[in-house]
Scaffold this motif. Structure first.
Motif, PDB file in Angstrom:
ATOM      1  N   ILE A   1      -4.408  11.476  13.609  1.00 22.84           N
ATOM      2  CA  ILE A   1      -5.383  12.708  13.176  1.00 22.84           C
ATOM      3  C   ILE A   1      -6.404  12.948  14.170  1.00 22.84           C
ATOM      4  CG2 ILE A   1      -7.254  13.206  11.395  1.00 22.84           C
ATOM      5  CD1 ILE A   1      -4.374  12.871  10.193  1.00 22.84           C
ATOM      6  N   ASP A   2      -6.481  14.156  14.704  1.00 28.57           N
ATOM      7  CA  ASP A   2      -7.483  14.806  15.883  1.00 28.57           C
ATOM      8  C   ASP A   2      -8.283  15.667  15.161  1.00 28.57           C
ATOM      9  OD1 ASP A   2      -8.494  15.667  18.215  1.00 28.57           O
ATOM     10  OD2 ASP A   2      -7.205  17.121  18.143  1.00 28.57           O
ATOM     11  N   SER A   3      -9.537  15.340  14.965  1.00 30.03           N
ATOM     12  CA  SER A   3     -10.745  16.274  14.291  1.00 30.03           C
ATOM     13  C   SER A   3     -11.222  17.369  15.429  1.00 30.03           C
ATOM     14  CB  SER A   3     -11.370  15.778  13.385  1.00 30.03           C
ATOM     15  OG  SER A   3     -12.509  14.889  14.219  1.00 30.03           O
ATOM     16  N   VAL A   4     -11.117  16.915  16.821  1.00 28.63           N
ATOM     17  CA  VAL A   4     -11.930  17.564  17.728  1.00 28.63           C
ATOM     18  C   VAL A   4     -11.154  18.852  18.119  1.00 28.63           C
ATOM     19  CG1 VAL A   4     -12.447  17.230  20.127  1.00 28.63           C
ATOM     20  CG2 VAL A   4     -12.435  15.287  18.922  1.00 28.63           C
TER      21      VAL A   4
ATOM     22  N   GLY B   1      -9.222   6.252  13.930  1.00 25.70           N
ATOM     23  CA  GLY B   1     -10.155   5.630  14.586  1.00 25.70           C
ATOM     24  C   GLY B   1      -9.802   4.439  15.306  1.00 25.70           C
ATOM     25  N   LEU B   2     -10.499   3.832  16.381  1.00 23.28           N
ATOM     26  CA  LEU B   2     -10.191   2.587  17.027  1.00 23.28           C
ATOM     27  C   LEU B   2     -11.394   1.486  17.152  1.00 23.28           C
ATOM     28  CD1 LEU B   2     -11.793   3.950  19.578  1.00 23.28           C
ATOM     29  CD2 LEU B   2      -9.749   4.799  20.144  1.00 23.28           C
ATOM     30  N   ALA B   3     -12.029   1.385  16.200  1.00 22.94           N
ATOM     31  CA  ALA B   3     -13.366   0.684  16.037  1.00 22.94           C
ATOM     32  C   ALA B   3     -12.966  -0.853  16.283  1.00 22.94           C
ATOM     33  CB  ALA B   3     -13.913   0.745  14.841  1.00 22.94           C
ATOM     34  N   GLY B   4     -11.691  -1.167  16.140  1.00 23.43           N
ATOM     35  CA  GLY B   4     -10.970  -2.315  16.275  1.00 23.43           C
ATOM     36  C   GLY B   4     -10.460  -2.529  17.647  1.00 23.43           C
ATOM     37  N   GLY B   5     -10.034  -1.583  18.263  1.00 28.43           N
ATOM     38  CA  GLY B   5      -9.436  -1.554  19.521  1.00 28.43           C
ATOM     39  C   GLY B   5      -8.257  -0.552  19.673  1.00 28.43           C
ATOM     40  N   ASN B   6      -7.960  -0.226  21.022  1.00 28.68           N
ATOM     41  CA  ASN B   6      -6.980   0.961  21.030  1.00 28.68           C
ATOM     42  C   ASN B   6      -5.392   0.526  21.332  1.00 28.68           C
ATOM     43  OD1 ASN B   6      -7.051   0.068  23.608  1.00 28.68           O
ATOM     44  ND2 ASN B   6      -8.088   1.923  24.462  1.00 28.68           N
ATOM     45  N   GLY B   7      -5.385  -0.628  21.231  1.00 30.88           N
ATOM     46  CA  GLY B   7      -3.963  -1.300  21.453  1.00 30.88           C
ATOM     47  C   GLY B   7      -3.216  -1.085  20.113  1.00 30.88           C
TER      48      GLY B   7
ATOM     49  N   PHE C   1       0.793  -1.311   0.081  1.00 36.71           N
ATOM     50  CA  PHE C   1       0.171   0.177  -0.082  1.00 36.71           C
ATOM     51  C   PHE C   1       0.803   1.239  -0.124  1.00 36.71           C
ATOM     52  CE2 PHE C   1      -2.433  -3.233   2.516  1.00 36.71           C
ATOM     53  CZ  PHE C   1      -3.356  -3.430   1.507  1.00 36.71           C
ATOM     54  N   GLY C   2       0.355   2.232  -0.811  1.00 31.38           N
ATOM     55  CA  GLY C   2       1.010   3.657  -0.935  1.00 31.38           C
ATOM     56  C   GLY C   2       0.717   4.583   0.192  1.00 31.38           C
ATOM     57  N   GLY C   3      -0.389   4.220   0.967  1.00 26.82           N
ATOM     58  CA  GLY C   3      -0.874   4.999   1.661  1.00 26.82           C
ATOM     59  C   GLY C   3      -2.024   4.256   2.496  1.00 26.82           C
ATOM     60  N   CYS C   4      -2.334   4.918   3.728  1.00 25.18           N
ATOM     61  CA  CYS C   4      -3.434   4.315   4.274  1.00 25.18           C
ATOM     62  C   CYS C   4      -4.429   5.266   5.182  1.00 25.18           C
ATOM     63  CB  CYS C   4      -3.079   3.196   5.285  1.00 25.18           C
ATOM     64  SG  CYS C   4      -4.651   2.501   6.225  1.00 25.18           S
ATOM     65  N   VAL C   5      -5.607   5.087   5.078  1.00 24.95           N
ATOM     66  CA  VAL C   5      -6.395   5.852   5.931  1.00 24.95           C
ATOM     67  C   VAL C   5      -7.177   4.823   6.939  1.00 24.95           C
ATOM     68  CG1 VAL C   5      -8.433   7.397   6.583  1.00 24.95           C
ATOM     69  CG2 VAL C   5      -7.106   7.956   4.648  1.00 24.95           C
ATOM     70  N   ASP C   6      -6.887   4.886   8.142  1.00 23.13           N
ATOM     71  CA  ASP C   6      -7.236   3.648   9.120  1.00 23.13           C
ATOM     72  C   ASP C   6      -8.132   4.152  10.219  1.00 23.13           C
ATOM     73  OD1 ASP C   6      -6.938   1.140  10.464  1.00 23.13           O
ATOM     74  OD2 ASP C   6      -6.132   2.180  12.098  1.00 23.13           O
ATOM     75  N   ALA C   7      -9.391   3.826  10.214  1.00 24.91           N
ATOM     76  CA  ALA C   7     -10.418   4.081  11.037  1.00 24.91           C
ATOM     77  C   ALA C   7     -10.633   2.840  12.002  1.00 24.91           C
ATOM     78  CB  ALA C   7     -11.594   4.401  10.245  1.00 24.91           C
ATOM     79  N   VAL C   8      -9.738   1.527  12.064  1.00 24.14           N
ATOM     80  CA  VAL C   8      -9.794   0.614  12.882  1.00 24.14           C
ATOM     81  C   VAL C   8      -8.943   0.392  14.123  1.00 24.14           C
ATOM     82  CG1 VAL C   8     -10.072  -1.947  12.843  1.00 24.14           C
ATOM     83  CG2 VAL C   8     -10.962  -0.648  10.719  1.00 24.14           C
ATOM     84  N   GLY C   9      -7.783   0.762  13.834  1.00 24.98           N
ATOM     85  CA  GLY C   9      -6.689   0.585  14.843  1.00 24.98           C
ATOM     86  C   GLY C   9      -6.398  -0.930  15.088  1.00 24.98           C
ATOM     87  N   GLY C  10      -6.140  -1.461  16.437  1.00 20.88           N
ATOM     88  CA  GLY C  10      -5.973  -2.662  16.788  1.00 20.88           C
ATOM     89  C   GLY C  10      -5.064  -3.269  15.951  1.00 20.88           C
ATOM     90  N   THR C  11      -5.462  -4.681  15.637  1.00 21.88           N
ATOM     91  CA  THR C  11      -4.545  -5.682  15.022  1.00 21.88           C
ATOM     92  C   THR C  11      -4.414  -5.385  13.556  1.00 21.88           C
ATOM     93  OG1 THR C  11      -6.394  -7.322  14.848  1.00 21.88           O
ATOM     94  CG2 THR C  11      -4.625  -7.467  16.719  1.00 21.88           C
TER      95      THR C  11
END
Length: 332
Positions: free
Chosen positions: A272-275, A248-254, A219-229
């Motif tokens: 990425i912090d949008s808040v 994002g961390l829909a798949g976990g925050n580890g 992959f040449g880049g990634c937007v990851d909304a899942v996290g975890g493994t």
């Protein structure tokens, strides 16, 4: 003046725990929290964090009764801020509105002018909330990838059928990038291709812990909304000099990984912090959204609901059962 809101209440349970309930209520404008701009809200959205707030998960809200809704778009009704005048169309995302400050699940909101952005002329208030917090976050992630440079290979979007992922697929494709969309819902493949995905990847390919510190450069880049493994796995498959924008961390925050992708392939992990995003990049992101988004395509990924529908939808977004964007018409 009275207006309608979805009010959240917290109560004690027989087992000693506390539960949150929601009810539609008419409240007086005098009950609104402090702020120097009052907005007649037209639309809000349902985000993953909203689902948590509706369910009383994570103690994001500490004071009840409360009005949730972490974003909204509407028209300024009154203002003591010289930057805004009655009739201005504005959008608000972040700043912990809907958590520590009453949010968009009401027909009125009173907030600080520092938190508002005047909408570009090309975006309606409905457009703004088909984008919403999820799309704004996606834009920040896409800009971060472009600013840091892309490697070889398609740009991966994880959790692609969700709110952040759906808009990210569309924005990256509209910006001219080849997009690979990862999802655990094969029935969304046509939906994702319509948004611009060139390749559909089964979530199972990325959901197991990586077996080696480096895999093939995929992959040449990634937007990851899942996290975890999933994030751990993706890092091992990034091409040289590429970046992952983690939002994002829909798949976990580890995150169980090694430094090898960073040291041997120069991979960047971008938070990425949008808040609490400052005003200048915030306003620039909305201008870029105005340039890139296909309004009709954006509307096709959105489902419009009313305030009364939200209590039932909260658990569904937490379970990953909501596709695309859910726009809340607070007047319906």
């Amino acid at each position: 003046m009275a207006f309608r809101a979805l009010m959240l209440h917290e109560q004690d349970c027989p087992d000693g725990s506390r539960a949150v309930s929601a009810e539609l209520a008419d409240i007086d404008e005098s009950q609104l929290p402090d702020g120097n701009v009052t907005v007649a809200v037209e639309y809000s959205t349902l985000n993953y964090k909203d689902g948590m707030i509706l369910g009383g998960i994570g103690r994001l809200v500490r004071s009840y009764p409360h009005v949730g809704g972490i974003d909204f778009a509407g028209v300024v009704e009154s203002s003591d801020d010289s930057r805004f005048a009655p009739g201005d169309r504005v959008v608000l995302t972040g700043w912990r509105v809907g958590e520590t400050h009453w949010g968009g699940y009401a027909e009125r909101a009173r907030v600080s002018g520092d938190w508002l952005v005047r909408l570009p002329d090309g975006l309606s208030t409905f457009d703004a909330m088909t984008i919403g917090t999820a799309g704004f976050t996606s834009m920040l992630a896409a800009q971060a990838l472009e600013d840091h440079g892309l490697g070889s290979g398609p740009v991966l979007v994880t959790g692609a059928a969700g709110g952040v992922g759906s808009v990210a697929v569309h924005l990256l494709s509209a910006a001219g990038h080849e997009v690979a969309a990862s999802t655990g819902r094969p029935q969304t493949a046509d939906y994702l291709r319509n948004l611009g995905a060139a390749e559909i990847i089964d979530r199972a390919e990325l959901s197991d812990p990586p077996q080696r510190p480096l895999g093939s450069e995929r992959f040449g880049g990634c937007v990851d909304a899942v996290g975890g493994t999933t994030l751990s796995n993706v890092l091992t498959q990034m091409s040289y000099g590429s970046s992952v924008a983690a939002c994002g961390l829909a798949g976990g925050n580890g995150l169980d990984t090694t430094v090898i992708p960073f040291l041997l392939r120069g991979v960047n992990l971008l938070g990425i912090d949008s808040v609490m995003c400052p005003y200048e990049p915030r306003a620039a992101a909305w201008q870029r959204l105005d340039e890139l988004v296909d309004r009709d395509l954006l509307a096709s990924m959105a489902t419009t609901v009313g305030l009364g529908d939200l209590p039932a939808l909260g658990p569904k977004i937490l379970a990953g059962e909501v596709q695309g964007r859910t726009v809340v018409d607070v007047r319906a």
